[in-house]
Design a protein around this motif. Structure first.
Motif, PDB file in Angstrom:
ATOM      1  N   GLU A  62      31.594 -71.319  20.316  1.00 28.63           N
ATOM      2  CA  GLU A  62      30.395 -71.352  19.478  1.00 28.63           C
ATOM      3  C   GLU A  62      30.309 -72.644  18.673  1.00 28.63           C
ATOM      4  OE1 GLU A  62      27.929 -68.848  16.119  1.00 28.63           O
ATOM      5  OE2 GLU A  62      29.280 -67.772  17.466  1.00 28.63           O
ATOM      6  N   GLY A  81      24.509 -70.644  15.743  1.00 23.06           N
ATOM      7  CA  GLY A  81      24.720 -69.758  16.877  1.00 23.06           C
ATOM      8  C   GLY A  81      24.116 -68.396  16.606  1.00 23.06           C
ATOM      9  N   LEU A  84      26.513 -64.959  21.532  1.00 19.74           N
ATOM     10  CA  LEU A  84      27.704 -65.438  22.216  1.00 19.74           C
ATOM     11  C   LEU A  84      28.176 -64.373  23.187  1.00 19.74           C
ATOM     12  CD1 LEU A  84      30.285 -67.249  22.560  1.00 19.74           C
ATOM     13  CD2 LEU A  84      31.217 -66.019  20.601  1.00 19.74           C
ATOM     14  N   VAL A 130      26.340 -69.593  25.048  1.00 19.55           N
ATOM     15  CA  VAL A 130      25.990 -69.564  23.625  1.00 19.55           C
ATOM     16  C   VAL A 130      24.520 -69.954  23.464  1.00 19.55           C
ATOM     17  CG1 VAL A 130      26.513 -70.491  21.322  1.00 19.55           C
ATOM     18  CG2 VAL A 130      28.352 -70.278  23.022  1.00 19.55           C
ATOM     19  N   CYS A 132      21.742 -70.926  20.578  1.00 18.70           N
ATOM     20  CA  CYS A 132      21.618 -71.385  19.211  1.00 18.70           C
ATOM     21  C   CYS A 132      20.157 -71.429  18.796  1.00 18.70           C
ATOM     22  CB  CYS A 132      22.213 -72.797  19.043  1.00 18.70           C
ATOM     23  SG  CYS A 132      23.970 -72.865  19.382  1.00 18.70           S
TER      24      CYS A 132
END
Length: 136
Positions: A62, A81, A84, A130, A132
């Protein structure tokens, strides 16, 4: 998008900027919106049985993706983030864990990365995705 060598890091990504990254022992190698690489030592980041901790894998994945997304968001915005997903493949008990976050999507409000974590012998330890969110 702005690309910078890790030797010319912005203040928010320089060593010591984050207490958590300092605890992890994170060393950045390459920093750009498209690709971020770094590593962390196994020593100090193990679970009770002496193996690299899965939480350390999640943290490293992350962190690398968030740094890349923040490079994408510069100069006026930042990234955090928001999702995940990580698969732990094998363990490590010595050496370094190397991470590579590669962008697969850049949008106005989000960035998505795939992250691979390997050991010193380039064996896959974990694979992550991940997402974001771009803020500001």
């Amino acid at each position: 998008m702005t690309d910078l060598p890790a030797t010319d890091l912005p203040a928010w990504a320089s060593p010591g900027a984050s207490a958590f990254d300092t605890k992890l022992g994170l060393e950045l190698i390459e920093l750009s919106a498209a690709r971020v690489t770094g590593r962390a030592p196994v020593e100090g980041n193990t679970q009770p049985f002496g193996l690299w901790h899965g939480g350390a894998s999640a943290t490293l994945a992350e962190t690398l993706a968030s740094l890349g997304a923040t490079m994408h968001a510069q100069p006026d915005r930042r990234a955090v983030g928001t999702e995940l997903s990580i698969s732990h493949i094998r363990s490590a008990s010595t050496g370094w864990v190397h991470g590579c976050a590669t962008a697969i999507h850049f949008g106005r409000g989000s960035a998505v990365y795939t992250v691979t974590l390997t050991d010193d012998d380039d064996r896959l330890l974990a694979s992550a995705r991940v997402t974001c969110r771009i803020l500001g």
